[in-house]
Design an enzyme around this catalytic site. Structure first.
Site, PDB file in Angstrom:
ATOM      1  CG  ASP A  78      21.555 -15.778 106.443  1.00  0.00           C
ATOM      2  OD1 ASP A  78      21.986 -14.632 106.670  1.00  0.00           O
ATOM      3  OD2 ASP A  78      22.166 -16.623 105.758  1.00  0.00           O
ATOM      4  CE  LYS A 129      23.110 -15.450 102.647  1.00  0.00           C
ATOM      5  NZ  LYS A 129      23.478 -16.835 102.865  1.00  0.00           N
TER       6      LYS A 129
END
Ligand code: ADP
Ligand code: ASP
Ligand code: MG
Length: 834
Positions: free
Chosen positions: A697, A701
């Site tokens: 994750d 980003k």
């Protein structure tokens, strides 16, 4: 049968003395005589006038259509015509019973029944011989006005009924009836030499000058009847009473934010009517314009509002808009005459128009490129095939020699015109117009602007008409409010919160920012629902269940494209890669995209770039602020820095609320494995916490941010320095839960050691000059990352300007409420609040 308005046919007299001083002509359309209530309004309006009036009446609302429709059924030998006839009989007889004074009822019923019997006999004839000649059709359709005027003459006090067939005379030209002004004006003057208080005249109908056969002035022709009367009798004003508050900036049935124009010049009104503003039948303007008799358009259902005043004086538009109105014709065909043999040849256009005129084909727009190798004309659909045929015949020789090609006919088009006298000498109008259409993704097939600069007209595909009208109206008129249409998919925690926030903010945005947020489509994983006027956000869940249809990404996509709605944004609150793959299609159709879903922006660089490029080229938005740091304005800030000439050299940040929570939770009493489980149970982690722990994750980003900072990067380029060995990410999730406690001891050691040095662990993502890595970092109490509570995020951005002291953005980095607020902010930025 259509009527052609023939200017030559209109006698240019010197202004004449009024026949009767201060006489007015009022025309009430079908919309004003459709029901008992409306006829009572008409009665009230007319009876309140002191001076003599001529009242022109249309057929009861919808009757003309029904007469034509029923005759078509009868002409096919279909007995079902009787149903249509019965309905019409009942409607007229009921109106009489409801509205005519009791003492007169039997007389009126008797005469009306006689007329209806005649009508029935004609229908029977059509049914039996299965033939509907123009003459018969004109006779049938005349009953609409004959019946309505007769009935209403018994409702309005002291009204005297006239028969317009006795004084509105037509002659035939190219199969069409045109008014013979010489005899008509003379007969009108004779008929109305002395005027009763109220003269009641059926609109629309007329008769042939020579044969006396019934004819009519074309659909919508009652307006024209009234104008001819007003001009012939030098009325002080012509009032057109209808069902809207006046002449509006656009058809209110298509543009909900259209508003009444208080004043129009004759020229402006003529231009708007010629291009389809049905509120006045186009030929109506000329007779009164010529006599300088003003027109007022008024609302039978709201007689207190002043309506629109049309005169020879020009007044600038309200709200400082350079255009006065927009109108459109939705049955347009383009016929193109093309060929190299046309270049520089004199007389080609003359031949085109002569051939068309000889066949009674009316051309409403012409466009020719300066290369002269083609001329395109716009005609009504009903004339298109004939136009192509006569032009093919006209240029048969040139076609056989290969100098001119066969005619090209394009169908299913629409013409839009923007009109206003202020457009004269005002630069930039065409630019603004075509820019608006471009942003809406609408391509212009042909366009024309007369040298008078009062009208710019253009042709587009018919399916884009509504969108074009809305976009232009929005762009040129300071409407009461601006509309942003939203399609939302994903009604989970973030999507659900977002809908709540939108619902809560809607009244405020409408009041303070004049922005109407219209949620026109909602989809969850199973179902979808759409409503052009906007869904009720109070009970969308129930709506989805009861009225929604089954969905899939493909179905959702089709439905959205089919709605073809202007100013729209697709909001993705899912985590689905199938939904993310739809963005390209939407952006290509000029639908902006706001994504909470990170998949698209962090997918392959090539895909990211395509999406960015499309949105740039089409001047729409692809926004994904919440992909990093939930509602924190990180991407926006970076974009602003770069747009103002700064360069982002480096950034580092803590972007995983989940991992941060875990490190903040670990203590003497809480081991790593326990902290992970707590994060999982509190819903901070992904359903599979390994997605957080493996850095997946955070890497997404980081990649999104690095790209937005101007660097070309793929997820695989990120160097991973993970704190959990790879072996834990293999196998099942159950296995992971079983094994993870093996790491507890080592972590506790580390924690103790760091605690002694007054340091903390942070999982940091870093980018420096395009090189990216994620990994653990030990920070001491002076470091900005040291104090980072709960699941907060932080980023330090080093740029050429923010060099010695990097810029810091810090705050909640997770949670449905802040994420939804971030999505909301993206949506609002698309609305571009004025
Ligand atoms: P009537 O029966 O009174 O003649 P019409 O239906 O012929 O009524 O004309 C009124 C209708 O014209 C309105 O209801 C409206 O939908 C339509 N219309 C189209 N363009 C405009 C416009 N620019 N301003 C007002 N009305 C318009
Ligand atoms: N009744 C006719 C029509 O519907 C004429 C009119 O209403 O103006 O076209
Ligand atoms: Mg009308």
């Amino acid at each position: 049968m259509n009527i052609i308005f023939n200017y030559q046919n209109f006698p240019i007299f010197a202004p004449q003395k009024l026949v009767i001083d201060q006489m007015k002509v009022l025309k009430f359309g079908g919309t004003s005589v459709g029901s008992v209530k409306s006829v009572l309004n008409v009665k009230k309006i007319v009876e309140a006038i002191d001076e003599p009036v001529i009242v022109v009446i249309s057929a009861l609302g919808g009757i003309t259509d029904q007469l034509l429709h029923t005759s078509k059924i009868a002409s096919k030998g279909d007995i079902a015509y009787q149903d249509g006839l019965d309905e019409m009989v009942t409607r007229h007889l009921t109106l009489i019973k409801d509205i005519v004074p009791v003492v007169e009822q039997s007389k009126v019923l008797e005469r009306t029944t006689t007329m209806l019997d005649e009508l029935e006999n004609i229908f029977k004839g059509v049914y039996l011989i299965k033939d509907l000649s123009q003459k018969t059709s004109d006779t049938i359709v005349s009953y609409g006005e004959r019946l309505s005027s007769y009935i209403i003459s018994h409702v309005i006090k002291d009204a005297k009924l006239y028969d317009s067939r006795h004084f509105i005379k037509t002659v035939k030209q190219f199969d069409k009836h045109i008014v013979d002004f010489e005899s008509t004006n003379r007969l009108i003057k004779e008929t109305f030499e002395s005027l009763p208080n109220v003269a009641l005249v059926p609109g629309f109908i007329s008769s042939n000058k020579e044969s006396g056969e019934i004819t009519n002035l074309g659909r919508g022709g009652s307006d024209y009847t009234a104008s001819i009367l007003a001009a012939a009798l030098d009325a002080s004003i012509l009032e057109i009473w209808t069902d809207v508050d006046g002449f509006m900036t656009a058809d209110p049935k298509v543009i909900s934010s259209a508003y009444v124009i208080d004043r129009l010049s004759f020229i402006e009104a003529m231009e708007l009517c010629n291009f389809g503003a049905r509120v006045i039948y186009p030929p109506t303007i000329y007779p009164v314009y010529h006599k300088n008799i003003p027109i007022r358009v008024r609302n039978t259902f709201n007689p207190d509002v002043p309506g629109t005043y049309i005169s020879n004086e020009y007044h600038a538009g309200q709200n400082k808009s350079v255009i006065k109105g927009i109108s459109s014709i939705n049955d347009t065909c383009l016929v193109t005459v093309q060929g190299l043999g046309m270049v520089g040849v004199i007389g080609v256009n003359h031949r085109i128009f002569r051939a068309l005129a000889q066949n009674g084909i009316s051309v409403f727009m012409v466009s020719q490129a300066s290369s002269e190798n083609n001329t395109t004309i716009a005609v009504r659909t009903e004339d298109a095939d004939l136009a192509a045929r006569v032009l093919n015949e006209e240029f048969a020789l040139e076609r056989s020699q290969g100098e001119i090609n066969d005619m090209i006919v394009k169908k299913d088009l629409a013409t839009v015109a923007i009109v206003g006298e202020s457009m004269k000498h005002t630069p930039g109008i065409a630019g603004k117009l075509f820019g608006t259409l471009g942003r809406a993704g609408i391509s212009v097939i042909a366009c024309a602007q007369g040298a008078s600069e009062i009208n710019i007209s253009f042709v587009i595909k018919r399916e884009y008409l509504r969108k074009a009208l809305n976009s232009i109206h929005d762009s040129f008129f300071l409407s009461e409010y601006k509309v942003l249409n939203i399609f939302l998919t994903g009604t989970g925690t973030v999507g659900g919160q977002l809908l709540e926030q939108i619902q809560h903010q809607q009244p405020k945005l409408m009041k303070q920012n004049r922005l109407k947020l219209n949620v026109v489509g909602i989809a969850n994983i199973d179902r979808m629902i759409f409503r052009r006027e906007g869904l009720d956000l109070n009970n969308y869940q129930k709506e989805l269940e009861t009225n929604g249809s089954e969905t899939s990404p493909a179905k959702l996509c089709d439905e959205i494209l089919q709605m073809n709605i202007y100013n729209s944004v697709f909001v993705d609150c899912t985590a689905s890669d199938e939904i993310a793959s739809l963005y390209e299609v939407f952006l290509n159709k000029n639908i902006s995209v706001v994504a909470a879903n990170k998949i698209a922006a962090s997918s392959s660089y090539a895909n990211y770039k395509i999406l960015k490029e499309i949105s740039r080229k089409r001047d729409i938005k692809f926004l994904f602020e919440t992909n990093v740091g939930a509602g924190l304005p990180i991407i926006n800030t970076m974009n602003s820095l770069m747009n103002s000439g700064d360069h982002i050299l480096k950034f580092e940040g803590v972007f995983s609320g989940t991992i941060n929570y875990i490190f903040n939770t670990i203590s003497e009493n809480i081991q790593l494995s326990q902290a992970i489980r707590m994060a999982f149970e509190a819903g901070y982690s992904e359903p599979d916490p390994r997605i957080d722990l493996s850095g997946t994750d955070v890497i997404r980003k980081l990649v999104v941010l690095a790209r937005e900072a101007g660097y070309k990067l793929e997820q695989a380029d990120v160097v991973k320095k993970l704190f959990i060995p790879d072996s834990y990410f293999k196998g099942s999730i159950e296995n992971f839960w079983k094994q993870i406690h093996h790491l507890d001891r080592e972590f506790e050691e580390k924690r103790k050691q760091l605690a002694l040095q007054n340091k903390r662990l942070r999982f940091v993502a870093r980018m420096e000059n395009g090189t990216c890595e994620v990994g653990l970092m030990e920070v001491d109490s002076h470091h900005p990352f040291y104090e980072l509570e709960g699941s907060n995020n932080i980023i330090l951005i080093t740029t050429e300007r923010y060099h010695e002291f990097p810029m810091i953005i810090k705050g909640y980095g997770a949670g449905a409420e802040v994420t939804a607020a971030g999505v909301f902010a993206d949506i609002i930025s698309i609305a571009n609040i004025r």
